[in-house]
Design a protein around this motif. Structure first.
Motif, PDB file in Angstrom:
ATOM      1  N   ILE A 293      21.701  46.598 -10.656  1.00 27.49           N
ATOM      2  CA  ILE A 293      20.695  46.685 -11.719  1.00 27.49           C
ATOM      3  C   ILE A 293      19.374  47.220 -11.162  1.00 27.49           C
ATOM      4  N   ASP A 294      18.928  48.333 -11.699  1.00 27.78           N
ATOM      5  CA  ASP A 294      17.641  48.913 -11.312  1.00 27.78           C
ATOM      6  C   ASP A 294      16.571  48.341 -12.233  1.00 27.78           C
ATOM      7  N   GLU A 295      16.070  47.176 -11.868  1.00 27.15           N
ATOM      8  CA  GLU A 295      15.123  46.474 -12.731  1.00 27.15           C
ATOM      9  C   GLU A 295      13.775  47.188 -12.801  1.00 27.15           C
ATOM     10  N   GLU A 296      13.383  47.856 -11.738  1.00 26.76           N
ATOM     11  CA  GLU A 296      12.134  48.630 -11.775  1.00 26.76           C
ATOM     12  C   GLU A 296      12.209  49.680 -12.882  1.00 26.76           C
ATOM     13  N   GLN A 381      18.431  47.300 -25.993  1.00 23.36           N
ATOM     14  CA  GLN A 381      18.247  48.456 -25.113  1.00 23.36           C
ATOM     15  C   GLN A 381      18.405  48.064 -23.638  1.00 23.36           C
ATOM     16  N   ILE A 382      17.943  46.867 -23.293  1.00 19.24           N
ATOM     17  CA  ILE A 382      18.121  46.381 -21.917  1.00 19.24           C
ATOM     18  C   ILE A 382      19.612  46.251 -21.608  1.00 19.24           C
ATOM     19  N   LEU A 495      15.764  39.198 -14.353  1.00 23.05           N
ATOM     20  CA  LEU A 495      15.385  40.576 -14.670  1.00 23.05           C
ATOM     21  C   LEU A 495      13.873  40.718 -14.654  1.00 23.05           C
ATOM     22  N   HIS A 496      13.192  40.197 -15.670  1.00 25.34           N
ATOM     23  CA  HIS A 496      11.730  40.339 -15.711  1.00 25.34           C
ATOM     24  C   HIS A 496      11.108  39.238 -16.557  1.00 25.34           C
ATOM     25  N   TYR A 497       9.795  39.079 -16.373  1.00 18.69           N
ATOM     26  CA  TYR A 497       9.007  38.194 -17.233  1.00 18.69           C
ATOM     27  C   TYR A 497       8.354  39.066 -18.304  1.00 18.69           C
ATOM     28  N   GLU A 498       8.610  38.739 -19.555  1.00 22.51           N
ATOM     29  CA  GLU A 498       8.025  39.512 -20.648  1.00 22.51           C
ATOM     30  C   GLU A 498       6.524  39.274 -20.750  1.00 22.51           C
TER      31      GLU A 498
END
Length: 526
Positions: A293-296, A381-382, A495-498
């Motif tokens: 997973i390319d989280e960037e 989309q994610i 993944l990320h923090y919104e």
């Protein structure tokens, strides 16, 4: 007569976004107006206008008194709480310690309460006098004051008089707004409670609207029909700013968007081919997906920068965040090699990795990614981006993105192999007990551990932290548990923090909260 009705409706709609009425558009609505039955951010946001709790987290993450004025720990399992004087319920009756005790115990013991993760350790709550409540827990709970932010106070006599069905039809609390009407799939209408004990909100009337589609929320904001729109999508930022009618406000949030995988079924996992072995029982396979997973790229291209790449499940502001934990590197070639070394290589040369089946055959590594399409920022989309990344390493991934009302019940029932979801809480102990601790028969632990992650060492560390009063020692225990779960076990893929985002009409002063609660009573007229 018909034309007059249409004209009145039109005038009423125009009045929504001006004068003494505030219209707030959310991505969802309240599932229930019983404040103890649903622990979900949008439902709680709507309920907070009507109900209050003994304590609550402020914007800086500090626990502050609301309906309580103080609380004292007299022994490890006993707390003495003092109730605020002069507070009235919306029917004019005074709030007493009896109401507070009743509400805490109901949140802790009601069969359908989703607040047990917070106050489930409470075994008794009783009024000692009109302003004093004694609370006893079965085991020490050093964070009980913080956990009481999920024990909304309701009037005992009114609930006993009208029953739960009657209470749902006309709820009564102590909050800054009182109930007018509710259509759960559409709106909640409220009016200012003039006898409110605290600061009066600026707007006399409030309409909370359920508008699932981001484009529709933005259209309403720019037309003047909506004053505050929750979760403006990154692709709409420029349009809002150019309009001259509204602006986009952002606050770094604590909600983690994560990936969870089936941790318990060797065969029969529902997102894999029938009869195929589940590779995700092995942490190495989970690590391979992580590395694919390319989280960037997700943060930059899909989130438009409105998120922060996550290193672990807890955010840096949380107790238990470990600076030792770093993301596994994005390495698709390395990810594929891990899976090949585990025996899932491409034997027939068609480019797809393969899974063994129970009867000794091999089938393409097909994987269904489950996700909601109306809960988080660009959630579908994610999922699509992640499917594309997994296909590049030889996993034949497809996305099943559905409305949250379908998604969450299915995930709770175990209808998944891999899913994407989010979790947001200021309370690290609750997060660890709910998401990382093994499930228990009473439902006190592992309430949202849908993948059934299980590690006895992690369980023991979490339980010890949950009963430790010294904050430094508690933080160290939580960090240790997080390091084992995230690095050794790969319990989740962070993944990320919104960012917390809102579109705000000109003439209104409002900023989103890090915890994502959106309160109309925090909006001010400029």
């Amino acid at each position: 007569m018909k034309r007059i009705g249409i004209l009145l409706a039109f005038v009423s709609a125009l009045a929504f976004a001006g004068g003494d009425q505030l219209v707030v558009a959310y991505q969802g609505g309240a599932v229930t107006l019983d404040p103890h039955l649903r622990n979900e951010t949008t439902t709680l946001s709507w309920q907070h206008h009507i109900f209050e709790t003994p304590f609550f987290y402020d914007r800086e993450g500090k626990v502050v008194p609301v309906l309580a004025t103080s609380i004292e720990n007299t022994d490890p399992n006993t707390w003495i709480l003092k109730v605020r004087r002069g507070v009235k319920f919306h029917d004019g009756t005074p709030m007493t310690a009896e109401d507070v005790a009743y509400s805490i115990l109901r949140a802790a013991t009601h069969p359908k309460s989703q607040m047990k993760a917070y106050v489930g350790k409470v075994v008794s709550a009783r009024a000692l006098d009109e302003v004093t409540v004694e609370i006893k827990t079965k085991v020490p709970d050093p964070l009980l004051p913080a956990h009481l932010d999920h024990a909304a106070v309701i009037p005992k006599a009114y609930m006993e008089k009208v029953g739960e069905e009657g209470f749902q039809k006309h709820p009564i609390g102590t909050g800054p707004y009182k109930f007018v009407d509710w259509l759960n799939a559409d709106h909640l209408t409220l009016e200012r409670f003039e006898d409110y004990w605290g600061p009066k909100p600026d707007f006399a009337k409030v309409v909370l609207k359920n508008i699932p589609q981001g484009a529709t929320r933005v259209a309403g904001l720019l037309s003047g029909e909506i004053d505050i729109a929750e979760k403006v999508l990154p692709q709409d930022f420029a349009r809002v700013e150019r309009s001259g009618r509204a602006t986009v406000k952002q606050t770094p949030g604590v909600r983690i968007i994560y990936v969870a995988m089936d941790y318990w079924r060797e065969y029969g996992s529902e997102g894999l081919p029938e009869g195929a072995k589940n590779p995700f029982l092995d942490p190495a396979a989970r690590k391979a997906v992580y590395m694919a997973i390319d989280e960037e790229a997700i943060v930059k291209k899909i989130m438009g920068g409105a998120a922060t790449v996550a290193q672990q499940f807890l955010a840096p502001v949380h107790e238990g965040y470990s600076s030792k934990i770093k993301r596994f590197p994005y390495d698709p070639e390395g990810a594929r090699k891990i899976l090949e070394d585990l025996g899932y290589g491409d034997k027939d040369g068609d480019g797809w990795l393969e899974l063994p089946t129970k009867d000794g055959k091999r089938v393409p590594f097909e994987l269904r990614i489950d996700a909601p399409n109306d809960r988080y920022l660009n959630d579908a989309q994610i999922a699509q981006a992640m499917a594309s990344m997994l296909r590049k390493i030889g996993i034949k991934a497809e996305v099943n993105a559905v409305p949250k009302k379908v998604f969450f019940p299915n995930m709770t029932k175990g209808h998944f192999t891999l899913y994407i979801a989010g979790w947001g809480s200021m309370d690290s102990i609750n997060t660890m007990l709910s998401m990382f601790h093994s499930k228990d028969p009473e439902g006190l632990y592992g309430r949202f551990n849908r993948q059934r992650y299980h590690n006895p060492e992690v369980d023991a560390l979490i339980e010890k932290a949950a009963s430790t009063f010294d904050p430094t020692e508690r933080d160290a225990l939580l960090q240790q548990a997080m390091e084992i779960a995230m690095v050794q076990d790969v319990a989740y893929i962070p993944l990320h923090y919104e960012n917390v985002i809102a579109g705000v009409a000109k003439g209104i002063d409002f900023s989103p909260r890090p915890d994502e609660y959106l309160h109309a009573f925090e909006a001010k007229k400029q």
